[in-house]
Write a protein that holds these residues in place. Structure first.
Motif, short mmCIF file in Angstrom:
data_model
loop_
_atom_site.label_atom_id
_atom_site.label_comp_id
_atom_site.label_asym_id
_atom_site.label_seq_id
_atom_site.Cartn_x
_atom_site.Cartn_y
_atom_site.Cartn_z
N PHE A 175 -4.07 66.28 42.34
CA PHE A 175 -3.04 66.63 41.38
C PHE A 175 -3.17 65.73 40.16
O PHE A 175 -4.09 64.90 40.08
CB PHE A 175 -1.64 66.52 42.03
N GLU A 176 -2.26 65.91 39.21
CA GLU A 176 -2.37 65.15 37.97
C GLU A 176 -1.08 64.39 37.71
O GLU A 176 0.01 64.88 38.02
CB GLU A 176 -2.65 66.14 36.82
N GLN A 177 -1.24 63.20 37.15
CA GLN A 177 -0.06 62.38 36.85
C GLN A 177 -0.02 62.01 35.38
O GLN A 177 -1.05 61.93 34.71
CB GLN A 177 -0.10 61.08 37.66
N MET A 178 1.19 61.73 34.90
CA MET A 178 1.38 61.17 33.55
C MET A 178 2.17 59.89 33.79
O MET A 178 3.33 59.96 34.19
CB MET A 178 2.20 62.13 32.68
N GLU A 179 1.52 58.76 33.62
CA GLU A 179 2.18 57.51 33.97
C GLU A 179 2.18 56.51 32.82
O GLU A 179 1.22 56.40 32.06
CB GLU A 179 1.49 56.85 35.18
N VAL A 180 3.28 55.76 32.75
CA VAL A 180 3.37 54.65 31.82
C VAL A 180 3.63 53.38 32.63
O VAL A 180 4.43 53.39 33.57
CB VAL A 180 4.55 54.86 30.82
N GLU A 181 2.91 52.32 32.30
CA GLU A 181 3.24 51.00 32.84
C GLU A 181 3.78 50.22 31.65
O GLU A 181 3.06 50.02 30.66
CB GLU A 181 2.02 50.30 33.45
N TYR A 182 5.05 49.82 31.74
CA TYR A 182 5.70 49.16 30.61
C TYR A 182 5.97 47.71 30.99
O TYR A 182 6.66 47.43 31.96
CB TYR A 182 7.00 49.90 30.30
N PHE A 183 5.35 46.80 30.23
CA PHE A 183 5.38 45.37 30.57
C PHE A 183 6.51 44.67 29.83
O PHE A 183 6.58 44.72 28.60
CB PHE A 183 4.02 44.75 30.24
N VAL A 184 7.36 44.00 30.60
CA VAL A 184 8.56 43.37 30.02
C VAL A 184 8.72 41.95 30.57
O VAL A 184 8.08 41.57 31.56
CB VAL A 184 9.84 44.18 30.37
N LYS A 185 9.61 41.18 29.88
CA LYS A 185 9.99 39.88 30.46
C LYS A 185 10.96 40.17 31.61
O LYS A 185 11.79 41.09 31.49
CB LYS A 185 10.67 39.03 29.41
N GLU A 186 10.88 39.37 32.65
CA GLU A 186 11.69 39.65 33.84
C GLU A 186 13.17 39.85 33.50
O GLU A 186 13.81 40.77 34.00
CB GLU A 186 11.53 38.52 34.87
N ALA A 187 13.69 38.97 32.60
CA ALA A 187 15.13 39.02 32.29
C ALA A 187 15.53 40.34 31.63
O ALA A 187 16.72 40.68 31.59
CB ALA A 187 15.48 37.85 31.37
N GLU A 188 14.56 41.08 31.13
CA GLU A 188 14.91 42.29 30.38
C GLU A 188 14.64 43.59 31.13
O GLU A 188 14.72 44.68 30.56
CB GLU A 188 14.12 42.31 29.06
N TRP A 189 14.31 43.48 32.43
CA TRP A 189 13.86 44.69 33.12
C TRP A 189 14.92 45.79 33.17
O TRP A 189 14.62 46.97 33.02
CB TRP A 189 13.32 44.38 34.53
N GLU A 190 16.19 45.36 33.31
CA GLU A 190 17.24 46.39 33.44
C GLU A 190 17.41 47.21 32.16
O GLU A 190 17.57 48.42 32.20
CB GLU A 190 18.56 45.75 33.84
N LYS A 191 17.32 46.50 31.03
CA LYS A 191 17.47 47.15 29.72
C LYS A 191 16.39 48.23 29.55
O LYS A 191 16.68 49.37 29.15
CB LYS A 191 17.31 46.08 28.65
N TYR A 192 15.15 47.87 29.88
CA TYR A 192 14.06 48.83 29.65
C TYR A 192 13.98 49.90 30.75
O TYR A 192 13.50 51.01 30.51
CB TYR A 192 12.73 48.09 29.44
#
Ligand code: ATP
Length: 380
Positions: free
Chosen positions: A149-166
């Motif tokens: 199958f096929e996927q469309m994926e994003v890996e978004y790199f953040v500072k730990e403290a900001e994970w909830e916001k993103y």
């Protein structure tokens, strides 16, 4: 579901793989209209998940990698028996590797390369569309559970403290994307004991398929699990220290998106006293934007005028179709099943006053408009 599968085959969206040899469980082939529908969904994804944002980069990594990649990621120890084993090389130089079960690892492994090429500040992300393979024990429900199958994926790199916001940012982007392709999704907060080994929070976006509710896409907070496993880190210039960024991952299945779009748009109604089937596809993803017909196939003046209109529209919209097969009623039925939003008919009046009949797919209503108005009408 049977009706959707049958329409897909009849009209050239999706065929069973290796059908003349009895098929092959878990594998499907996309036909002409399926390819265009899928491509339109992927294009929209690229726009909404990559190009609409700053600090988003595209990538296209290989399906087979050095075997150390999937060992480090934990896939071999956690899902070893679901992964397609393959031999790379010949003779005595054979290396055992596996077809990737997700596109994500290719992004993690290139983390340092992306930083060296683009010097992005956190947060930043990398997105890719590509094939993934899982040796599913019971492939089923058409293209819902496949082995390829096929996927469309994003890996978004953040500072730990900001994970909830993103996490919230991507949650909203996914919801808007569902709306834009005409799919109603339902969020499900995945409980701790059902989350993947790497995730500290996951939301499944579910869809009511004809066979029941099931996963459409996933949004996961993957923590620093993957970068740590691959021994990768990031120099944070602001604080002058090396840190391991945390990861938010919106992961969308292309094929499940196609299935959800087909199931959402499949409609049966009655038009002019006749039962009909049509796909109520959003205009921006419909495989054919408009179809142009000469009223009669055997009148050269109508055919040449229709071809003129067709060529003119095709310059603006690549997916315009010319059709002079069978009677008009038959052509409408065919375009309805493909989900074409507009049909344009050229008749004898057109030759006199440059007006055409424009038929709306959903209502079946027809209006008389000038050829010069066609662009703006079809674009809207
Ligand atoms: P499921 O629980 O249905 O097996 P998953 O949680 O294993 O799915 P993920 O690992 O999160 O799925 O993969 C991300 C996305 O890839 C899924 O949301 C889905 O859209 C798609 N996907 C996963 N497995 C398959 C499959 N076998 N066939 C088609 N698409 C799939």
């Amino acid at each position: 579901m049977e009706k959707i599968v049958s329409l897909c085959k009849r009209r050239g969206f999706i065929y069973p793989n290796s059908e003349i040899y009895g098929g092959f469980a878990g594998f499907w082939n996309y036909g002409h209209y399926g390819v265009i529908l899928k491509e339109n969904i992927k294009c929209l994804w690229k726009q909404r998940f990559i190009f609409d944002h700053e600090n988003m980069f595209a990538t296209d990594t290989s399906i087979i990698s050095n075997p150390k990649v999937l060992e480090a990621s934990g896939h071999i120890s956690n899902f070893g028996n679901e992964i397609f084993k393959t031999e790379v090389g010949t003779g005595e130089e054979i290396t055992i590797s596996h077809l990737r079960p997700e596109t994500a690892q290719g992004i993690f492994v290139d983390f340092k390369n992306v930083i060296d090429s683009h010097h992005p500040k956190l947060p930043f992300g990398v997105g890719q569309i590509g094939k993934a393979f899982r040796n599913e024990i019971s492939p089923r429900d058409f293209i819902f559970r496949q082995r390829e199958f096929e996927q469309m994926e994003v890996e978004y790199f953040v500072k730990e403290a900001e994970w909830e916001k993103y996490f919230e940012m991507w949650r909203e982007i996914m919801n808007k994307f569902a709306e834009e392709i005409g799919v109603k999704s339902h969020e499900l907060e995945v409980p701790v004991d059902e989350r993947a080994h790497y995730s500290k929070r996951t939301i499944d976006f579910q869809f009511d398929y004809p066979f029941g509710r099931g996963e459409l896409w996933g949004l996961a907070y993957r923590t620093d699990f993957d970068l740590k496993n691959h021994n990768l880190d990031y120099f944070d210039e602001e604080n002058g220290e090396r840190i391991v960024p945390h990861v938010i991952e919106p992961s969308l299945g292309v094929d499940r998106s196609v299935l959800a779009v087909l199931a959402s748009s499949y409609t049966e109604d009655e038009l002019g006293g006749e039962p009909r089937i049509y796909l109520k596809l959003a205009k921006n993803i419909a495989p054919v934007r408009a179809a142009v017909f000469p009223l009669l196939k055997n009148k050269p003046e109508l055919v040449s005028k229709a071809r003129e209109v067709y060529v003119m529209l095709k310059k603006e919209f690549p997916n315009i179709e010319f059709d002079d097969n069978g009677n008009i009623g038959k052509r409408y039925r065919r375009q309805d099943e493909i989900g074409t939003p507009y049909c344009i008919t050229i008749d004898f009046d057109t030759l006199e006053d440059n007006t055409v009949t424009l038929r709306d797919r959903d209502t079946g209503e027809q209006e008389r408009i000038a050829i010069s108005e066609l662009f703006s009408k079809i674009k809207a």
